[in-house]
Design a protein around this motif. Sequence first.
Motif, PDB file in Angstrom:
ATOM      1  N   ALA A 371       0.833  -1.206   0.000  1.00 34.11           N
ATOM      2  CA  ALA A 371       0.000   0.000   0.000  1.00 34.11           C
ATOM      3  C   ALA A 371       0.866   1.254   0.000  1.00 34.11           C
ATOM      4  O   ALA A 371       0.616   2.202  -0.760  1.00 34.11           O
ATOM      5  CB  ALA A 371      -0.928  -0.010   1.205  1.00 34.11           C
ATOM      6  N   GLU A 372       1.895   1.249   0.850  1.00 32.66           N
ATOM      7  CA  GLU A 372       2.726   2.440   0.988  1.00 32.66           C
ATOM      8  C   GLU A 372       3.736   2.590  -0.141  1.00 32.66           C
ATOM      9  O   GLU A 372       3.840   3.653  -0.779  1.00 32.66           O
ATOM     10  CB  GLU A 372       3.451   2.409   2.335  1.00 32.66           C
ATOM     11  N   HIS A 373       4.514   1.531  -0.405  1.00 31.48           N
ATOM     12  CA  HIS A 373       5.660   1.646  -1.297  1.00 31.48           C
ATOM     13  C   HIS A 373       5.328   1.418  -2.763  1.00 31.48           C
ATOM     14  O   HIS A 373       6.114   1.821  -3.636  1.00 31.48           O
ATOM     15  CB  HIS A 373       6.753   0.691  -0.840  1.00 31.48           C
ATOM     16  N   VAL A 374       4.228   0.761  -3.055  1.00 34.54           N
ATOM     17  CA  VAL A 374       3.851   0.530  -4.449  1.00 34.54           C
ATOM     18  C   VAL A 374       2.695   1.451  -4.870  1.00 34.54           C
ATOM     19  O   VAL A 374       2.745   2.064  -5.940  1.00 34.54           O
ATOM     20  CB  VAL A 374       3.472  -0.952  -4.679  1.00 34.54           C
ATOM     21  N   LEU A 375       1.701   1.565  -4.001  1.00 36.27           N
ATOM     22  CA  LEU A 375       0.519   2.337  -4.346  1.00 36.27           C
ATOM     23  C   LEU A 375       0.577   3.781  -3.874  1.00 36.27           C
ATOM     24  O   LEU A 375      -0.298   4.591  -4.216  1.00 36.27           O
ATOM     25  CB  LEU A 375      -0.724   1.652  -3.787  1.00 36.27           C
ATOM     26  N   GLY A 376       1.565   4.127  -3.064  1.00 37.69           N
ATOM     27  CA  GLY A 376       1.732   5.501  -2.624  1.00 37.69           C
ATOM     28  C   GLY A 376       0.738   5.959  -1.581  1.00 37.69           C
ATOM     29  O   GLY A 376       0.540   7.167  -1.398  1.00 37.69           O
ATOM     30  N   LEU A 377       0.133   5.026  -0.874  1.00 32.13           N
ATOM     31  CA  LEU A 377      -0.818   5.393   0.182  1.00 32.13           C
ATOM     32  C   LEU A 377      -0.063   5.820   1.443  1.00 32.13           C
ATOM     33  O   LEU A 377       1.112   5.482   1.614  1.00 32.13           O
ATOM     34  CB  LEU A 377      -1.731   4.197   0.475  1.00 32.13           C
ATOM     35  N   PRO A 378      -0.716   6.562   2.343  1.00 32.43           N
ATOM     36  CA  PRO A 378      -0.026   7.016   3.547  1.00 32.43           C
ATOM     37  C   PRO A 378       0.463   5.845   4.403  1.00 32.43           C
ATOM     38  O   PRO A 378      -0.195   4.801   4.461  1.00 32.43           O
ATOM     39  CB  PRO A 378      -1.110   7.821   4.298  1.00 32.43           C
ATOM     40  N   LYS A 379       1.605   6.055   5.060  1.00 33.63           N
ATOM     41  CA  LYS A 379       2.153   5.031   5.954  1.00 33.63           C
ATOM     42  C   LYS A 379       1.164   4.738   7.074  1.00 33.63           C
ATOM     43  O   LYS A 379       0.639   5.667   7.698  1.00 33.63           O
ATOM     44  CB  LYS A 379       3.483   5.511   6.544  1.00 33.63           C
ATOM     45  N   SER A 380       0.916   3.456   7.338  1.00 37.33           N
ATOM     46  CA  SER A 380      -0.130   3.082   8.298  1.00 37.33           C
ATOM     47  C   SER A 380       0.417   2.687   9.655  1.00 37.33           C
ATOM     48  O   SER A 380      -0.352   2.430  10.566  1.00 37.33           O
ATOM     49  CB  SER A 380      -0.958   1.928   7.729  1.00 37.33           C
ATOM     50  N   TYR A 381       1.724   2.632   9.812  1.00 36.79           N
ATOM     51  CA  TYR A 381       2.293   2.258  11.111  1.00 36.79           C
ATOM     52  C   TYR A 381       3.618   2.946  11.310  1.00 36.79           C
ATOM     53  O   TYR A 381       4.204   3.480  10.361  1.00 36.79           O
ATOM     54  CB  TYR A 381       2.462   0.736  11.218  1.00 36.79           C
TER      55      TYR A 381
END
Length: 381
Positions: A371-381
């Motif tokens: 989610a974070e590193h491929v899709l560019g979504l905000p870091k979740s943890y």
Amino acid sequence: MSHAEIREAVRKLCLGYPGEYWRALDRERAYPADFVAELTRAGFLAALIPQDYGGAGLGLSAAAAILEEIQASGCNGASCHAQMYVMGTLLRHGSEDQKRRYLPGIASGAVRLQAFAVTEPGSGSDTAAIATTARREGDHYIIRGGKIWTSRAEHSDLMLLLVRTSPAPPGGKRSSGLSVFLVDMHEAKRNGLSIDPIRTMMNHGTTTLGFDDVPVPAENLIGAEGEGFRYILSGMNAERILIAAECVGDARWFIEKAASYAKERVVFGRPIGQNQGIQFPIARAYANMRAASLMVDEALRRFEAGEPCGAEANMAKLLAADASSAAADTAIQTHGGFGFAEDFDIERKFRETRLYQVAPVSTNLILSYLAEHVLGLPKSY
């Protein structure tokens, strides 16, 4: 030796270790000493060690082929994959003296390096939060703290250990100040190391470790002090790819067992495999296994080409663990009550493959990474 020849040789070796061998070990939670010794004699556990240090000098794809065939033969390669990926930290980041001192013994089987101590009771998957410390005193570091979920510590001569040698700087990276050591288990046990087994649902030789001011020679520090987290990260892609290959092997085994039984088992005057309610789950398990296998191949291709492969390694692990879990469930459902019977080995393999939804990295952490590193979504943890 080609990969096809490697696979055939591994299959032949595994024929000597049928289900009853693994069931006996499982009942006693015993280590597969004979199996590991024969794999070592055949050179399979030294596959990744360069020829200059007594190994075969093969690529990661050869190691993946070995582990996949071990699992597809109904065996348990946990002790094998551990030695392959734990050794990688020494190979990539150790000094030439350390490599000369340890790798030939690991290649020959005289020395076992199958334990990797990272996780702690208070940190879990948050590796940067580990609290076990190493303080420098002269030509030794003194280790104090505890580890959990360290497998095969009782059966290893050497162990890779991640500890904190200095506090993380205020406002800096939390992972700064972590260091990696090679620990001589025999010396450590004579000088304050305690090992307590944890009985788990699968036979993994899992333990907790206690370090009561255990001295470790400074020369056993891998690489530079404080850079340990980076060294550990560099081996995670290889680890995840190898685990994924094992899961593909497990899925193959479950699918073969389910399909064979469905052809032979007759209920209401017809083989149960004639019923679409039986056929479709097995066919879907096969499709999922093949898809996971292709992702493993892509991760291996990128790894061996020196290309970035973090996403592919993580997806391979995710898809392969899902495929093996689904295939295991299908095999039990196909066998009905016999799927729970010890003599069919399905319940044992079911327990073994279920681990890989959680370890060495959980499915949720892989999804967070993507989610974070491929899709560019905000870091979740």
